[in-house]
Design an enzyme around this catalytic site. Structure first.
Site, short mmCIF file in Angstrom:
data_model
loop_
_atom_site.label_atom_id
_atom_site.label_comp_id
_atom_site.label_asym_id
_atom_site.label_seq_id
_atom_site.Cartn_x
_atom_site.Cartn_y
_atom_site.Cartn_z
N ASP A 1 19.11 -30.84 47.92
CA ASP A 1 19.94 -29.83 47.28
C ASP A 1 21.29 -30.45 46.90
OD1 ASP A 1 20.55 -26.88 46.78
OD2 ASP A 1 22.13 -27.41 48.20
N GLU B 1 18.84 -32.63 43.15
CA GLU B 1 19.68 -32.06 42.10
C GLU B 1 20.85 -33.01 41.85
OE1 GLU B 1 19.38 -27.30 42.34
OE2 GLU B 1 20.34 -28.22 44.07
#
Length: 944
Positions: free
Chosen positions: A531, A561
């Site tokens: 994340d 990400e």
């Protein structure tokens, strides 16, 4: 501690101007006195106290900011301050300093005069702290005794600019991570951290370099009173506190009492769990002592279980992203006690597991689980399930019921880490028993492996759920100010949503790496999704990759990400693990290039833009909805180019003919001010059109497709997006339910929207569109626009539409799996084997065509593959000159009698005399040239 306070207060005035060596003697005596005080201070009572913290001495005064940075063991930088000033560092071991402007400092145990640095700083230090900007660089006295700086760091510190009379001109606190790294990180690397039981005893180790004292509380279970407590011993070089118990304590529970100075609060005794805990009791109150190799923690068959060998390279990955609770919570074929839990995956005959088995058979390689580490926001015992009223499809009553108990219900995505390395207890059948969550998580992993699926895990090391003295803060209550990234004033940054961690600091990076090792080695996690990985240093991610692979004895794939934003944007503090910085590392990042072009708009759209910003599949230019303004053809052509960028793996050096006739590397094609192509190899790109964030694809299309689009065509448009993802070079990533038209009733951010707005239906009867207005916090501004959509029954799909999407998706997966031409390994292969025959100014932008050359590739299966995606609401014919007289036939998956989309078998046409391909409306067709055909076709020289 309080027993020694009067004596310490009596010494402060005498110490105030003492020479440095005298000060060191004072500090050593103070440390000895403090250790004695802690051991005599009734720590067993504190083990069971109701409060998580006890302030032993309040800080009466605190500077309004912490603008100075302690760079290394001997240097402090105060940005924007004059180099010709007079500076001093004031220290009070237990707090009590006051430095109001215009007065002299009071309450200090000592004053350390600083001089302005004249020599050049070490290059690594200079680079690390370049973000602070210039200012006064101040050096501590050279004659400070060994141990003096660590002792200073254990108390209250105020840096003061003084006038000639010693009065305060300006005062600030300090950010001390640089000093702690310089003083302790190398030595700490030699210490294993956590609780380590064995037959010869149990070792406890906690890194707490600024603590005055640390004690261990032992408990027989997760809620009974402490049975014993003992003080830990500090190693000065490493800052690690240790205790070796003679007994093997596995199965017991523990907490620590950490006496530490907390800026803004004072000297505090914090009862905390272990950041290295591998399991916990209910609601994470106590850490559980476990040896992860203990047979007691292994479900039956664990030792013999192996992951399926389905991924030879990262580009082979086809990922299905899934939430543990969503998966089985509403599945009536799962035993009630197992629904929404790890063991829901062990019900091998359930509807949900049959769905996953079907996906594995078709070509999905990995299930990626939303966070399964310990999270802060779901009560592990006694969570509430709301009663949802039977209300209209556009009513706000459903969301009102959900939000009324959102803080205590059983659902959250889980992006709120509490303990990075312990399994979440709300998914276990018994959260109070630390062994159960370990066994059951492993049973889940085994069940997925047995179904032919590898297991990936979403990890969130970029932030914690809390910091400071919050009860759900762990790291900051052990080493205040260290583990989190601070802004220029010393406040915790929150650009990620929550309290940002600082993985540029050595021990935070180590915690992240050590944690990932445990998940991969001990729980057999096959791959990781990071994340907000762009908030972490590239160097830390590369070290993590090396360590995890070595510990697991296999290649553990990393994706994440790579967004570039916040206080670290554009390399402001370090080289980030972001899209533009990871080329050549093998670490994959999600690509927004194809995503936004295919769907239309962006994740932050609101208001009229939700409908007006159409994309390639849902009508941009060619089928405008009522909210869309008139747009020139160039907008569609540019979107088509970005779709091709995605199909070509977003590879920076691959060249392509653009809509205006130029032939450019993909890196020279613009994507909102950034290069569209950025990856070095296909495996460094993750292609997707939907994940857990933002509106589902079905909901996005509910906004963007013309209102009169039929239910069947809405399903076909959904499949178009899935086809473009499946045909793209790189990792293919799909959100659970995207293949069953999943809706969240237009919710743009369902992280805390309860079970109601996050449902899945493995019976394929409902997609849950029109089940109420989505929760107000993130959606109320658009409720007026949502109401007519949710109330429109024609936007709710029939079961036949859901079944079509399900089966068409599996056909696409089988096509992708049928040949490695969709999973090329290098940019050179993509350049030489992929060609786009329909580009440039004269193209038909409504038919996306790609030709893949299989000649010379032993395992290609076909001599050539040609895919065509027709987004138009009518059939279209595309002439491909290179297909003249070539023996193209429908892919065997399309030609099969049970193919999902019968229109392709019945209505798709190829005329070898003209090279013309006719593709039905809103459909994706794949043709192949079988091995040994007389003329496999000329694919030209590269991606044009």
């Amino acid at each position: 501690m309080t027993a020694t306070a009067p004596a310490l207060r009596g010494r402060r005035r005498a110490a105030y101007l003492a020479p440095a060596r005298t000060l060191q003697a004072f500090l050593l005596l103070a440390c000895l006195a403090a250790a004695t005080a802690v051991q005599a201070g009734g720590i067993t009572d504190a083990c069971d106290a109701e409060a998580h913290a006890d302030t032993l001495r309040h800080a009466a005064w605190t500077p309004p900011h912490a603008r100075a940075h302690w760079l290394d063991a001997g240097t402090i930088r105060w940005p924007d301050m004059p180099v010709d000033g007079r500076y001093a560092l004031h220290h009070a071991r237990g707090g009590g300093l006051a430095a109001p402007a215009g007065d002299r400092v009071t309450g200090a145990d000592e004053r350390v005069a600083l001089r302005v640095r004249s020599a050049t700083l070490d290059g690594a230090v200079t680079a690390r702290f370049a973000f602070t900007g210039a200012g006064a660089e101040l050096v501590l006295p050279a004659d400070l005794a060994p141990g003096a700086v660590p002792a200073l760091l254990r108390g209250q510190l105020v840096l003061v600019q003084e006038d000639d009379d010693g009065r305060v001109l300006q005062a600030t606190s300090l950010q001390v991570a640089g000093a702690l790294d310089a003083l302790h990180a190398d030595a700490a690397a030699g210490h294993a951290l956590g609780a380590m039981p064995s037959a010869s005893g149990t070792r406890f180790a906690l890194w707490a370099p600024t603590a005055h004292a640390v004690a261990l509380c032992l408990y027989p279970d997760d809620d009974g009173p402490a049975t014993s407590s003992v003080a830990l011993r500090r190693d000065d070089a490493s800052g690690v506190w240790t205790h070796h118990a003679r007994d093997d304590l596995r199965g017991r529970y523990f907490t620590y009492l950490v006496d530490v100075f907390v800026p803004g609060t004072g000297l505090v005794r914090n009862r905390v769990t272990d950041p290295y805990a591998v399991s916990l009791g209910a609601d994470s109150r106590r850490a559980y002592i476990a040896d992860l190799d203990d047979p007691v923690l292994a479900p039956r068959g664990w030792d013999a279980s192996v992951a399926p060998a389905r991924v030879a390279a990262q580009a082979d990955m086809v990922i299905y992203e899934l939430h543990v609770r969503d998966f089985s919570r509403d599945d009536a074929t799962v035993p009630p006690a197992l629904r929404g839990r790890y063991l829901g995956f062990t019900a091998t005959g359930s509807d949900g597991m049959r769905h996953l088995q079907g996906l594995a058979w078709a070509g999905v390689t990995d299930v990626h689980l939303l966070p399964v580490f310990d999270i802060a926001t779901v009560p592990e015992t006694g969570c509430v399930i709301p009663d949802i009223p039977d209300a209209a499809p556009d009513s706000d009553a459903q969301q009102a019921a959900v939000m009324a108990v959102a803080a205590v219900d059983c659902f959250n995505w889980g992006y709120d880490p509490l303990h990075f390395t312990a399994p979440e207890g709300s998914y276990a059948t018994d959260a109070a028993d630390g062994a159960v969550r370990i066994r059951e998580l492993r049973a889940m992993v085994m069940a997925l492996h047995a179904a032919g699926l590898r297991v990936g895990m979403d990890v969130v090391y970029n932030h914690t759920s809390a910091s400071g003295q919050d009860p759900q803060s762990v790291l900051d209550r052990i080493v205040p100010g260290y583990y989190h990234r601070l802004d220029a004033d010393g406040a915790v940054t929150r650009s990620t949503c929550c309290d940002n961690t600082a993985t540029e600091h050595s021990m935070m990076a180590r915690l992240m790496i050590d944690s990932a090792v445990v998940w991969a080695r001990d729980h057999r996690i096959d791959s990781f999704r990071f994340d907000l990985m762009g908030h972490q240093p590239r160097d830390a991610m590369l070290r993590l990759k090396q360590r995890v692979d070595a510990a697991a004895g296999r290649d553990v794939q990393l994706i994440g990400e790579g967004w570039n934003f916040g206080e670290v944007a554009d390399g402001a503090r370090f080289v980030q693990a972001s899209q533009l910085s990871l080329g050549g590392t093998g670490i994959g990042t999600f690509s927004d290039r194809g995503r936004d072009a295919i769907r239309g708009g962006g994740p932050s759209d609101g208001g009229d833009a939700l409908a007006a910003n159409q994309g390639y599949i849902n009508g941009l230019v060619y089928a405008p909805n009522d909210a869309a303004p008139a747009r020139p053809r160039d907008h569609l052509l540019r979107a088509a180019d970005l779709v091709r960028v995605g199909l070509a793996g977003s590879l920076r050096d691959v060249r392509m003919t653009t809509f205006d006739g130029r032939t450019l590397p993909l890196s020279a094609i613009d994507y909102v001010g950034q290069p569209a192509g950025y990856a070095a190899v296909p495996g460094e790109v993750v292609n997707y059109v939907e994940n857990h964030d933002n509106q589902t694809l079905y909901d996005s299309n509910a906004w963007k497709l013309p209102r009169g689009t039929s239910s069947a065509d809405r399903a076909r448009v959904q499949v178009l997006a899935l086809a473009l993802t499946a045909f793209s070079q790189g990792v293919a990533y799909f959100h659970a339910g995207v293949d069953t038209l999943r809706s969240k009733s237009l919710d743009r951010n369902s992280y805390d929207s309860g079970d109601w707005f996050n449902r899945l239906d493995w019976t394929y009867r409902d997609n849950f569109f029109g089940t109420g207005l989505p929760p107000a916090p993130d959606n109320a501004a658009d409720w007026a626009r949502m109401r007519p959509l949710l109330a429109d029954s024609l936007l709710r799909p029939a079961a036949a539409d859901i079944a079509f999407a399900r089966d068409a998706f599996r056909d696409l997966l089988r096509i992708r799996a049928s040949t490695p031409l969709f999973r090329l390994r290098s940019a050179a292969e993509v350049q030489s084997r992929l060609r786009f025959p329909n580009t440039g100014p004269a193209q038909d932008p409504l038919v996306m065509a790609g030709m893949l050359d299989g000649r010379g590739m032993d395992d290609a299966v076909f001599d050539a593959v040609l895919y065509l995606v027709n987004v138009a609401p009518e059939a279209r014919t595309l002439v491909v000159p290179d297909a003249l007289d070539v023996e193209y036939v429908l892919h065997p998956v399309h030609a099969a009698h049970d193919a999902a989309d019968g229109r392709i078998r019945q209505d798709a046409r190829f005329d070898a005399r003209t090279g013309g391909f006719t593709v039905p409306a809103r459909s994706a067709a794949v043709y192949v040239v079988p091995r040994g055909s007389t003329r496999p076709g000329a694919t030209g020289n590269g991606t044009r």
